[in-house]
Scaffold this motif. Structure first.
Motif, PDB file in Angstrom:
ATOM      1  N   ALA A 166       0.854  -1.188   0.000  1.00  0.00           N
ATOM      2  CA  ALA A 166       0.000   0.000   0.000  1.00  0.00           C
ATOM      3  C   ALA A 166       0.891   1.239   0.000  1.00  0.00           C
ATOM      4  CB  ALA A 166      -0.912   0.005   1.233  1.00  0.00           C
ATOM      5  N   HIS A 167       0.462   2.251  -0.736  1.00  0.00           N
ATOM      6  CA  HIS A 167       1.186   3.516  -0.721  1.00  0.00           C
ATOM      7  C   HIS A 167       0.563   4.411   0.347  1.00  0.00           C
ATOM      8  CE1 HIS A 167       2.212   7.633  -1.864  1.00  0.00           C
ATOM      9  NE2 HIS A 167       3.318   7.098  -2.374  1.00  0.00           N
ATOM     10  N   THR A 168       1.398   5.070   1.127  1.00  0.00           N
ATOM     11  CA  THR A 168       0.868   5.962   2.163  1.00  0.00           C
ATOM     12  C   THR A 168       1.441   7.359   1.961  1.00  0.00           C
ATOM     13  OG1 THR A 168       2.687   5.350   3.659  1.00  0.00           O
ATOM     14  CG2 THR A 168       0.619   4.121   3.873  1.00  0.00           C
ATOM     15  N   ASP A 169       0.618   8.348   2.128  1.00  0.00           N
ATOM     16  CA  ASP A 169       1.109   9.724   2.023  1.00  0.00           C
ATOM     17  C   ASP A 169       2.094  10.024   3.147  1.00  0.00           C
ATOM     18  OD1 ASP A 169      -0.497   9.956  -0.142  1.00  0.00           O
ATOM     19  OD2 ASP A 169      -2.072  11.160   0.844  1.00  0.00           O
ATOM     20  N   GLN A 170       1.786   9.521   4.312  1.00  0.00           N
ATOM     21  CA  GLN A 170       2.710   9.672   5.449  1.00  0.00           C
ATOM     22  C   GLN A 170       3.920   8.761   5.227  1.00  0.00           C
ATOM     23  OE1 GLN A 170       2.379  11.740   7.950  1.00  0.00           O
ATOM     24  NE2 GLN A 170       0.330  12.463   7.388  1.00  0.00           N
ATOM     25  N   PRO A 171       5.075   9.108   5.798  1.00  0.00           N
ATOM     26  CA  PRO A 171       6.236   8.212   5.687  1.00  0.00           C
ATOM     27  C   PRO A 171       5.893   6.841   6.272  1.00  0.00           C
ATOM     28  CG  PRO A 171       6.897  10.329   6.611  1.00  0.00           C
ATOM     29  CD  PRO A 171       5.383  10.332   6.559  1.00  0.00           C
ATOM     30  N   ALA A 172       6.371   5.787   5.607  1.00  0.00           N
ATOM     31  CA  ALA A 172       6.075   4.424   6.058  1.00  0.00           C
ATOM     32  C   ALA A 172       6.582   4.199   7.479  1.00  0.00           C
ATOM     33  CB  ALA A 172       6.704   3.415   5.104  1.00  0.00           C
ATOM     34  N   SER A 173       7.734   4.766   7.808  1.00  0.00           N
ATOM     35  CA  SER A 173       8.287   4.558   9.150  1.00  0.00           C
ATOM     36  C   SER A 173       7.359   5.142  10.218  1.00  0.00           C
ATOM     37  CB  SER A 173       9.680   5.185   9.252  1.00  0.00           C
ATOM     38  OG  SER A 173       9.627   6.552   8.904  1.00  0.00           O
ATOM     39  N   ALA A 174       6.731   6.277   9.894  1.00  0.00           N
ATOM     40  CA  ALA A 174       5.790   6.889  10.848  1.00  0.00           C
ATOM     41  C   ALA A 174       4.540   6.032  10.988  1.00  0.00           C
ATOM     42  CB  ALA A 174       5.425   8.292  10.385  1.00  0.00           C
ATOM     43  N   ILE A 175       4.086   5.495   9.845  1.00  0.00           N
ATOM     44  CA  ILE A 175       2.904   4.618   9.883  1.00  0.00           C
ATOM     45  C   ILE A 175       3.177   3.413  10.779  1.00  0.00           C
ATOM     46  CG2 ILE A 175       1.460   3.069   8.492  1.00  0.00           C
ATOM     47  CD1 ILE A 175       0.772   5.809   7.667  1.00  0.00           C
ATOM     48  N   VAL A 176       4.344   2.797  10.595  1.00  0.00           N
ATOM     49  CA  VAL A 176       4.692   1.604  11.378  1.00  0.00           C
ATOM     50  C   VAL A 176       4.751   1.935  12.864  1.00  0.00           C
ATOM     51  CG1 VAL A 176       6.544  -0.043  11.868  1.00  0.00           C
ATOM     52  CG2 VAL A 176       5.836   0.370   9.506  1.00  0.00           C
ATOM     53  N   ALA A 177       5.405   3.039  13.185  1.00  0.00           N
ATOM     54  CA  ALA A 177       5.561   3.412  14.597  1.00  0.00           C
ATOM     55  C   ALA A 177       4.207   3.773  15.217  1.00  0.00           C
ATOM     56  CB  ALA A 177       6.530   4.589  14.721  1.00  0.00           C
ATOM     57  N   ASP A 178       3.411   4.526  14.484  1.00  0.00           N
ATOM     58  CA  ASP A 178       2.114   4.941  15.027  1.00  0.00           C
ATOM     59  C   ASP A 178       1.169   3.744  15.186  1.00  0.00           C
ATOM     60  OD1 ASP A 178       3.121   7.455  15.024  1.00  0.00           O
ATOM     61  OD2 ASP A 178       1.962   8.186  13.307  1.00  0.00           O
ATOM     62  N   LEU A 179       1.225   2.824  14.217  1.00  0.00           N
ATOM     63  CA  LEU A 179       0.387   1.635  14.328  1.00  0.00           C
ATOM     64  C   LEU A 179       0.832   0.768  15.505  1.00  0.00           C
ATOM     65  CD1 LEU A 179      -0.246   0.433  10.649  1.00  0.00           C
ATOM     66  CD2 LEU A 179      -1.962   1.201  12.302  1.00  0.00           C
ATOM     67  N   ALA A 180       2.159   0.692  15.716  1.00  0.00           N
ATOM     68  CA  ALA A 180       2.673  -0.102  16.844  1.00  0.00           C
ATOM     69  C   ALA A 180       2.113   0.453  18.146  1.00  0.00           C
ATOM     70  CB  ALA A 180       4.198  -0.100  16.860  1.00  0.00           C
ATOM     71  N   ALA A 181       2.035   1.755  18.224  1.00  0.00           N
ATOM     72  CA  ALA A 181       1.482   2.371  19.434  1.00  0.00           C
ATOM     73  C   ALA A 181       0.016   2.003  19.614  1.00  0.00           C
ATOM     74  CB  ALA A 181       1.654   3.895  19.353  1.00  0.00           C
ATOM     75  N   GLU A 182      -0.656   1.710  18.516  1.00  0.00           N
ATOM     76  CA  GLU A 182      -2.068   1.293  18.574  1.00  0.00           C
ATOM     77  C   GLU A 182      -2.217  -0.216  18.696  1.00  0.00           C
ATOM     78  OE1 GLU A 182      -4.590   3.493  18.713  1.00  0.00           O
ATOM     79  OE2 GLU A 182      -3.041   5.039  18.709  1.00  0.00           O
ATOM     80  N   GLY A 183      -1.078  -0.940  18.693  1.00  0.00           N
ATOM     81  CA  GLY A 183      -1.132  -2.393  18.881  1.00  0.00           C
ATOM     82  C   GLY A 183      -1.143  -3.205  17.594  1.00  0.00           C
ATOM     83  N   PHE A 184      -0.689  -2.603  16.485  1.00  0.00           N
ATOM     84  CA  PHE A 184      -0.667  -3.333  15.217  1.00  0.00           C
ATOM     85  C   PHE A 184       0.716  -3.271  14.580  1.00  0.00           C
ATOM     86  CE2 PHE A 184      -5.016  -1.804  15.792  1.00  0.00           C
ATOM     87  CZ  PHE A 184      -5.701  -3.011  15.724  1.00  0.00           C
ATOM     88  N   ALA A 185       1.026  -4.292  13.807  1.00  0.00           N
ATOM     89  CA  ALA A 185       2.308  -4.305  13.098  1.00  0.00           C
ATOM     90  C   ALA A 185       2.086  -4.522  11.606  1.00  0.00           C
ATOM     91  CB  ALA A 185       3.215  -5.417  13.645  1.00  0.00           C
TER      92      ALA A 185
END
Lengths: 447, 127, 473
Positions: free
Chosen positions: A395-414
């Protein structure tokens, strides 16, 4: 004593009593245990390791305490290591000590059970691939690919040292292949891909008569189902190169049969059936044509008869292996992943062909449905490749992928970060219940 | 145990035999060799037309638990290969000096035969 | 239905288990799939047992299999010791079942445990750094030899040979060849140990490494190990330790102190992880400081209380697609933590005592000595393989046979620490009974297991490696 957390009486798994020890020392004419060690003073170790003994309960608690530091994440992760639901009966049966604590079947008369189970495992892979010979395991998909490359050099009649691999390939797999290629001086080169699949014209330019093997995957590391496998196989064969196909047993239950697309070797990881997620713990499958039988690495189980003329099973063609052929063996492998293969066979049998096909079809529809849902999210475009997918997609994300990964981890997802603005998402039945929450979380972090 | 060592053959220390007739030589392994190996399960031989060099290995004999190279007693061109061994490797066990023959070779240099062991010399070696 | 057909029986004749494919099979046609037809197969034919059938099938198969919990398992060189049950529970923990591609920040527990295990193994082997990545002993050998190669190349000193004693495990030879080296085989001396003169003659500018097992496969400690190390090091080579026999030395001697530069550990031998009918194992590799820069990628280190993966400066790359056989490593950690210093020392002491005691009790000739964890007896006039089959009739697992070849008709025997005096006496009685049996009794053995003597020649001459290849179904 039983309530104590410390344990200071030697190995709890060395059962002789002090009286027995004394009797035995006397029988061998030794004064004490230390005198049995024929170690010169100058290299004797008189220090301590500094490792405290624990009670069983304390040892378990220690592991629990350490592993408690792992974050509790719902993993939408794949890229070569997949989580499928493993039924309890697999754990139950595979844990039987006659299987779990047995050795390699060098005394087949008392190892018929495991030999038959491995014979059945080999047979399942033969059905899945259409190729004639499956061995009873390599360590993982990466090492199986390495073994395929060295096989290609042994069986190909024209000299050639180039191994062509797809541009989209898990880095770890390529790194292992490079190590296997080092000794026999093979070179590993990438060929390009276009919109998620092999760029066949570009591969046509890359390949030559010095190519020993062409490797392709379906599904690819990005989850794309390759569409032109036959063309790749034909191209390889035009140059007398081997065509090695990477896949897995769930995908093979639905996708084109490797034999029908010209595959000479099929490798891949089979542990997703029977074991599931285990930090990369794998089961390398290795299946090839009968004509390469004597060049196959690893153990093979064959059928024979016993002295009562009953069908019986035994390790066979062992002259290929290191314990007999030494430096001329087809591989150095000895210990393999037999017990993991046992689990895979059990799981496959539990599913049956209809269960396997259903599971594989689910892998297609789950990826498609989840991609559709993510594509509806502002700031996300999915899937990146306009192809059929299996389990996972980019999936392409407008936000940087690293930010998506980190923010999702904070929500309990990887999820995987694959590029600056590329994430990869994998969906199986084990994450199905969490999908709504995952989509909601991504909607928040993708803004 | 004593093994058959036919008097009309010549031998290599590595247990191959050769039967010379004119400029043609048949090659195989001895009864002693097959007994040491045990049940032979696979034989790998060169193609017709291959060139052999005396003392060099030309093929492989496999039993269940051993692998042995087979060495050429004489130099020359392979003119015939015993294809039966492909499906019946047990012929090496059953009839090593007869149906278990491996190759026929057109001998390049007949003087090489003189360097081979006589039956008596080979008998001494294996006793 | 006749009584004969209806009754359940333990009679061997009726206790063979059909193949899954012979019990319940089904062919599923693939149509209406979510994919275009040209991307799918036409059909799939596989066994389709219901769960109760499946459970009986595998339970019956397990009954035709001999494991460590079935009885004595004195298989030389394999260290078939008892596998503690609790380590299975440890490995099955839900919080251990994580995906390898998670960020390090979310896997601190796993990384901490790996770091701790690296440290434990380093202390036990006397090594400065340890990688957990190799998934088996042979993979550890490959890792170690690739590290040696990287070391020499790093020093612009390419070498072409690896020296290996004739008594070594076959994997050593295969590993050296796989890494692209020529193998130089070293004949053993008359005492069964490394022949120093032969070694001196073999080493030179081309020597990349000497691979050595200590105690060796005859159970003998290489008493000249320091001299051996000097010879190899003076020639510019490295000394590789094959950890297959480490169970003999825990707490008594460490490879690092003996002069070894690189070693592998066989955790499924020394540290009691179950062998699983052939695997999985794990083959961590230890190196001294100077070689740590070549370890596989990634390695685990601690930084400010946190743990992280990093790539060593001159890493050889990878030997496993991810991080190795993690569940096996967990069991290893649990075992070492349970035993600690004293338990590990005790395990070795009892393993060595048991081997020496058993060697004393059996009537077969046992050449060489003094032994550590194993000994190699000679079946003498008997065929060792036949003797082994006969031992099955006495209800015990036989030793490794016909290897190492230094001993005629070898019976390579390693009882491990997991036997009591009583079970060793039973084992000795089995050895001695077989020693007194006739050649005919040996040739007809075994009669006790479900399967009688299996015809290996037919299996190899006419390979049938799948149920599809069977002509009798």
């Amino acid at each position: 004593m039983s309530n104590s957390d410390s344990h200071t009486t030697g190995s709890p798994y060395a059962p002789q009593t002090a009286a027995e020890t004394a009797t035995m020392l006397e029988a061998v004419g030794a004064d004490d245990l230390e005198s049995l060690f024929d170690v010169p003073e100058s290299v004797a170790f008189d220090g301590e390791f500094g490792i405290d003994a624990r009670s069983e309960r304390a040892a378990r608690r220690e592991v629990a305490r350490l592993l408690g530091r792992n974050a509790d994440l719902t993993e939408f992760l794949g890229r070569g290591h997949y989580d499928h639901y493993v039924p309890s009966v697999v754990d139950d049966l595979a844990s039987r000590s006659e299987f779990l604590t047995s050795y390699t079947q060098y005394q087949p008369e008392v190892a018929q059970g495991f030999l038959q189970a491995l014979f059945e495992f080999q047979s399942m892979l033969v059905e899945l691939t259409g190729l004639g010979v499956a061995n009873c395991s390599m360590y993982d998909d990466a090492t199986a690919l390495g073994e395929a490359a060295t096989l290609s050099q042994r069986v190909r009649s024209v000299s050639g040292d180039r191994i062509l691999v797809p541009e989209h390939l898990r880095e770890g797999k390529r790194a292992v292949l490079s190590n296997y290629a080092d000794g026999p001086e093979l070179t590993v080169e990438s060929y390009p891909m276009t919109d998620g699949v092999v760029d066949v014209p570009a591969l046509t330019d890359e390949i030559g008569d010095d190519t020993a093997m062409v490797y392709a995957e379906s599904p690819t590391v990005r989850g794309v189902i390759e569409e032109r496998l036959s063309a790749i196989g034909d191209l390889a064969h035009d140059h007398e190169a081997l065509f090695c196909l990477g896949s897995d047993p769930v995908a093979l239950s639905l996708l084109e049969r490797p034999v029908d697309v010209g595959a000479d070797v099929v490798v891949g990881d089979a542990a997703s059936l029977g074991t599931g997620t285990a930090y990369g713990f794998g089961l390398g499958m290795f299946v090839t044509r009968e004509e390469y039988l004597r060049q196959v690495p690893g153990r093979l189980v064959g059928a024979s008869e016993d002295a009562a003329d009953r069908r019986a099973y035994t390790l066979t063609l062992q002259t290929r292996e290191q314990h007999i052929r030494k430096e001329r063996a087809t591989s150095n492998i000895c210990t393999n992943q037999a017990w993991v293969a046992l689990r895979t066979a059990m799981h496959a049998a539990w599913l049956g062909p209809d269960g396997l096909v259903d599971l594989a079809e689910d892998c297609v529809t789950r990826a498609r449905d989840l991609a559709d849902r993510l594509d509806d999210i502002v700031g996300v475009k999915a899937p990146v490749h306009g192809r059929h997918h299996f389990r996972e997609f980019l999936a392409h994300t407008d936000q940087p992928a690293s930010a998506i990964v980190a923010d999702l981890a904070a929500e309990g997802f990887a999820v995987h970060a694959v590029g600056d603005h590329l994430v990869q998402v994998c969906a199986t039945e084990t994450t199905a219940d969490a999908t709504d929450e995952f989509v909601a979380a991504l909607r928040e972090v993708a803004k | 145990m004593s093994f058959d060592v036919p008097d009309d053959l010549r031998y290599l220390e590595s247990h191959e035999w050769v039967r010379v007739a004119g400029d043609t030589a048949a090659v195989g392994i001895t009864a002693f060799a097959q007994d040491e190996l045990g049940d032979v399960v696979f034989v790998e031989l060169p193609e017709e037309g291959a060139e052999l060099a005396a003392g060099e290995d030309f093929g492989v004999v496999e039993s269940i638990k051993a692998v042995s190279d087979v060495y050429a007693p004489v130099s020359g061109t392979v003119t015939a290969v015993n294809d039966r061994l492909r499906d019946e490797p047990e012929l090496l066990n059953e009839d090593p000096f007869g149906d278990g023959w491996m190759l026929e070779v057109e001998v390049a240099d007949e003087s090489e035969v003189d360097d081979l062991l006589s039956p008596d010399a080979y008998r001494d070696q294996i006793e | 239905m006749k009584y004969d057909q209806a009754r359940w029986t333990d009679d061997n004749e009726d206790r063979y288990e059909p193949l899954l494919s012979e019990k319940a099979s089904q062919t599923v046609d693939i149509d209406d799939s979510p994919l275009p037809d040209d991307l799918t197969r036409d059909s799939l034919s596989l066994p389709d047992p219901a769960e109760p059938e499946l459970a009986r099938h595998y339970t019956r198969l397990s009954q035709m299999n001999y494991g460590v919990e079935s009885g004595p398992f004195p298989l030389g060189s394999c260290t078939m010791k008892y596998n503690p049950s609790f380590t299975e529970d440890v490995a099955a923990r839900a919080d251990a079942a994580i995906h390898p591609d998670r960020p390090d920040s979310t896997t601190q527990g796993t990384l901490a445990l790996c770091h701790r295990l690296q440290d434990y193994l380093g202390r036990i082997g006397g090594m400065d750094a340890v990688t957990l990545q190799p998934p088996a002993g042979a993979a550890g050998e490959f890792t170690g030899i690739q590290i040696a190669k990287a070391y020499h190349e790093h020093n612009d000193d390419e070498r072409s040979e690896v020296i290996i004693p004739d008594s070594a495990h076959g994997t050593n030879f295969a590993t050296a060849a796989m890494a692209g080296y020529d193998v130089v085989e070293l004949p053993s001396g008359d005492d069964g140990r490394v022949d120093i003169e032969a070694l001196e003659a073999a080493v030179g500018d081309e020597t990349a490494a000497l691979m050595l097992t200590n105690p060796n496969t005859l159970g003998l400690f290489e008493r000249d190990i320091e001299h051996v190390a000097d010879i190899v090091h003076d020639a510019g080579g490295l000394l590789y330790y094959d950890g297959a026999n480490l169970n003999a030395l825990l707490g008594r001697a460490r490879p690092g102190d003996m002069g070894f530069d690189v070693m592998h550990y066989n955790v499924h031998k020394t540290f009691a992880t179950p062998h699983g009918g052939g695997g999985p194992g794990a083959g961590p590799v230890g190196v001294r400081e100077e070689l740590a820069q070549f370890l596989p990628n990634p390695h685990v280190r601690e930084r400010g209380g946190n743990f992280e993966h990093y790539e060593p400066d001159h890493s050889i790359g990878k030997v496993h697609g991810f991080y190795g056989n993690w569940p096996v490593l967990l069991k290893t950690f649990a075992y070492i933590a349970r035993l600690g210093d004293e338990g590990l020392r005790d395990a070795s002491a009892k393993a060595v005592l048991n081997a020496n005691y058993l060697a004393e009790q059996i009537e077969y000739e046992v050449p060489f000595g003094p032994f550590h964890h194993e000994f190699v007896a000679s079946a003498g006039e008997q065929d060792a393989a036949d003797a082994a089959k006969r031992m099955l009739d006495y209800g015990v697992h036989p030793p490794t046979t016909k290897w190492p070849e230094i001993v005629d008709e070898a019976l390579m025997t390693e009882p491990t620490e997991g036997e009591t005096k009583r079970s060793l006496d039973q084992l000795a009685a089995a050895f001695n009974a077989v020693a007194g049996d006739s050649d005919a009794e040996l040739a007809d053995a075994p009669s006790r297991p479900t399967a009688k003597r299996i015809d290996q020649a037919t299996a190899a001459r006419n390979p049938r490696l799948s149920w599809q290849a069977l002509d009798d179904t």
